[in-house]
Design a protein around this motif. Structure first.
Motif, short mmCIF file in Angstrom:
data_model
loop_
_atom_site.label_atom_id
_atom_site.label_comp_id
_atom_site.label_asym_id
_atom_site.label_seq_id
_atom_site.Cartn_x
_atom_site.Cartn_y
_atom_site.Cartn_z
N THR A 139 8.96 6.45 8.87
CA THR A 139 8.33 5.78 10.01
C THR A 139 7.64 4.51 9.56
OG1 THR A 139 7.97 7.93 11.10
CG2 THR A 139 6.67 6.06 11.89
N LEU A 140 6.98 4.57 8.41
CA LEU A 140 6.33 3.38 7.84
C LEU A 140 7.34 2.25 7.66
CD1 LEU A 140 4.19 1.74 6.23
CD2 LEU A 140 4.90 3.05 4.20
N PHE A 141 8.49 2.55 7.07
CA PHE A 141 9.48 1.52 6.79
C PHE A 141 10.07 0.94 8.08
CE2 PHE A 141 10.19 4.31 2.85
CZ PHE A 141 9.16 3.68 2.17
N ILE A 142 10.28 1.79 9.08
CA ILE A 142 10.85 1.32 10.34
C ILE A 142 9.86 0.41 11.06
CG2 ILE A 142 11.57 2.03 12.65
CD1 ILE A 142 12.74 4.59 11.31
N THR A 199 0.82 -1.21 0.00
CA THR A 199 0.00 0.00 0.00
C THR A 199 0.85 1.26 0.00
OG1 THR A 199 -1.69 -1.19 1.26
CG2 THR A 199 -1.85 1.21 1.22
N GLY A 200 1.92 1.28 0.80
CA GLY A 200 2.69 2.50 0.98
C GLY A 200 3.69 2.81 -0.12
N LEU A 201 4.29 1.79 -0.73
CA LEU A 201 5.35 2.05 -1.73
C LEU A 201 4.85 2.76 -2.99
CD1 LEU A 201 7.65 -1.11 -1.49
CD2 LEU A 201 8.16 1.23 -0.78
N PRO A 202 3.64 2.41 -3.53
CA PRO A 202 3.16 3.19 -4.67
C PRO A 202 3.01 4.69 -4.35
CG PRO A 202 1.94 1.16 -4.50
CD PRO A 202 2.77 1.26 -3.25
N LEU A 203 2.53 4.99 -3.14
CA LEU A 203 2.41 6.40 -2.73
C LEU A 203 3.79 7.03 -2.56
CD1 LEU A 203 -0.43 5.97 -0.06
CD2 LEU A 203 -0.67 6.80 -2.41
N LEU A 263 -4.34 -3.88 -4.39
CA LEU A 263 -3.25 -3.51 -3.49
C LEU A 263 -2.44 -2.33 -4.00
CD1 LEU A 263 -1.97 -7.05 -2.44
CD2 LEU A 263 -3.13 -5.41 -0.98
N THR A 264 -2.36 -2.18 -5.33
CA THR A 264 -1.44 -1.22 -5.93
C THR A 264 -2.07 0.13 -6.24
OG1 THR A 264 -0.22 -3.07 -6.92
CG2 THR A 264 0.24 -0.87 -7.79
N PHE A 265 -3.27 0.13 -6.83
CA PHE A 265 -3.80 1.37 -7.40
C PHE A 265 -4.91 2.04 -6.60
CE2 PHE A 265 -2.18 -1.04 -11.08
CZ PHE A 265 -1.21 -0.14 -11.51
N LEU A 277 -2.78 0.31 8.60
CA LEU A 277 -1.67 0.80 9.41
C LEU A 277 -0.70 1.62 8.56
CD1 LEU A 277 -0.11 0.89 12.07
CD2 LEU A 277 0.89 -1.33 11.48
N SER A 278 -0.48 1.17 7.34
CA SER A 278 0.42 1.89 6.43
C SER A 278 -0.07 3.31 6.16
CB SER A 278 0.52 1.12 5.10
OG SER A 278 1.29 1.82 4.16
#
Length: 412
Positions: A170-173, A36-40, A236-238, A158-159
């Motif tokens: 913070t998301l990645f940690i 969810t977070g990586l595309p953003l 999940l992506t778009f 959560l993402s």
């Protein structure tokens, strides 16, 4: 005394089962947070929707490439080794996204992340097949699937919360720290040491590369699954990016209602399929998924997204477990490992190819086209089931009936 011993030997919720469940759930929560977070994040770095699709696609393709290698390692060496490799790679790469300040580096790291995903899914599925009592196999595998359902409920929401309240680092940690739980679980899973001879096959056994790559009886099921998972990759992506373009907040609710609906149909769908046949759940499930993407194509409010999420969850919860059960039923007992590999590869291919192709389509035709093409993919899955997979099931049923009649004739 004998009855008590029997009950103990059929225990499902053992230490190893719990540890494998939480291992899978922690890796999947971490993965879903990033899905969810990586595309953003890619758009934040200056990328576009095609980059979002490539992030998902490269991740899946690398996972596919490593599946045969990890399958061989699992069979000939150790499930536990692959569990640990997958957990370490997943946690390390997730934490490393903190320093990914360019699109090219992000794509490279996401590709490497696919190695961890391949290892964790292959190994955890093999462990579950080892430790679940044969008399409770469907039940045990079904409950294990809830680890992914819960991860889907928690991860995306959560993402988005962490991104909105804090930042991407913070998301990645947080995702990386959750991934560390899986490392602890993998180190504590020791059942293999006690049953080494029974669980791990001889390393001298050689297998053809074709045996590692696919099982022919699972190919019709894989075809249907691949077209279904085009929609999963899109969801999940778009969807977060589409919601952002509409100015809609709290899109994490989509994944929450989707997961609740998925949980419900996962619980009841298997029993209905066993009692009335797979078509009773697969066909309505595919219809629900088709309409979910049509609703998304014309969505302009959070309510539309939530309605779509309910439809998608109901549909996938019916379809995926039933397809998995059909695949196991059609595979010879000694080829079910290869059948599972074929099934997972179909998921990866469907989600990966769909995300990449539809990412480019979104640039030319917009999100409406993406979701309508996703609906079309589910319709193709419907026809593949009706005209290919269902016929295969009928042929198997006829062959079984003939064998029963022949054996009865011999006895009489």
């Amino acid at each position: 005394m004998e009855e008590t011993k029997n009950n103990n030997s059929e225990k499902l919720w053992t230490k190893s089962y719990f540890l494998t469940f939480f291992y899978a759930m922690s890796t999947q929560i971490s993965n879903n947070m990033l899905m969810t977070g990586l595309p953003l994040y890619a758009i934040h770095l200056g990328g576009d929707n095609s980059i979002s699709g490539m992030l998902f696609g490269f991740f899946m393709f690398v996972a596919i490439l490593f599946r045969p290698y990890f399958g061989k390692l699992i069979d000939e060496k150790s499930r536990r080794i692959v569990l640990i490799i997958g957990a370490v790679v997943t946690a390390f790469i997730t934490l490393s996204y903190v320093v990914a300040f360019s699109i090219s580096l992000l794509l490279v790291m996401r590709s490497l992340h696919g190695i961890g995903f391949s290892a964790t899914t292959n190994a955890s599925g093999s462990v579950i097949s080892d430790i679940v009592p044969k008399s409770r196999l469907a039940e045990g595998v079904g409950y294990f699937g809830l680890s992914n359902t819960l991860a889907t409920a928690i991860g995306p929401a959560l993402s988005i919360y962490l991104i909105q309240q804090f930042n991407y680092q913070t998301l990645f940690i947080v995702a990386g720290l959750i991934g560390l739980i899986s490392i602890l679980c993998s180190l504590m899973i020791t059942y293999e040491k006690d049953n080494q001879k029974d669980i791990i096959q001889s390393s001298k056994r050689k297998r053809k590369i074709s045996e590692l790559l696919y099982e022919k009886t699972a190919l019709p099921t894989a075809l249907v699954t691949a077209f279904v998972y085009v929609g999963m990759g899109v969801a999940l992506t778009f969807i977060p990016t589409f919601a952002l373009s509409l100015g809609i907040k709290d899109i994490g609710l989509y994944y929450t209602v989707y997961s609740v609906a998925l949980l419900f149909t996962r619980i009841v769908g298997g029993k209905l399929a066993d009692k009335y046949g797979s078509s009773l759940v697969i066909i309505p499930g595919l219809v629900c998924m088709t309409f979910s993407f049509v609703v998304l194509a014309y969505a302009n409010s959070l309510g539309d997204f939530i309605f779509s999420g309910v439809l998608f969850g109901l549909g996938l919860g019916f379809v995926e477990p039933a397809l998995n059960a059909v695949m196991i039923k059609l595979c010879p007992p000694d080829r079910r490992g290869a059948g599972n590999s074929t099934f997972f590869t179909a998921k990866d291919l469907g989600g990966g190819v769909g995300a990449i192709c539809l990412g480019f389509i979104s640039l030319q035709a917009g999100f409406k086209a993406v979701f309508l093409y996703s609906a079309l993919s589910i319709i193709v899955a419907f026809f593949a089931y009706v005209f290919i997979l269902r016929r295969q099931l009928k042929n198997v049923k006829r062959a079984e009936s003939s064998q029963i009649q022949a054996s009865m004739s011999i006895e009489s």
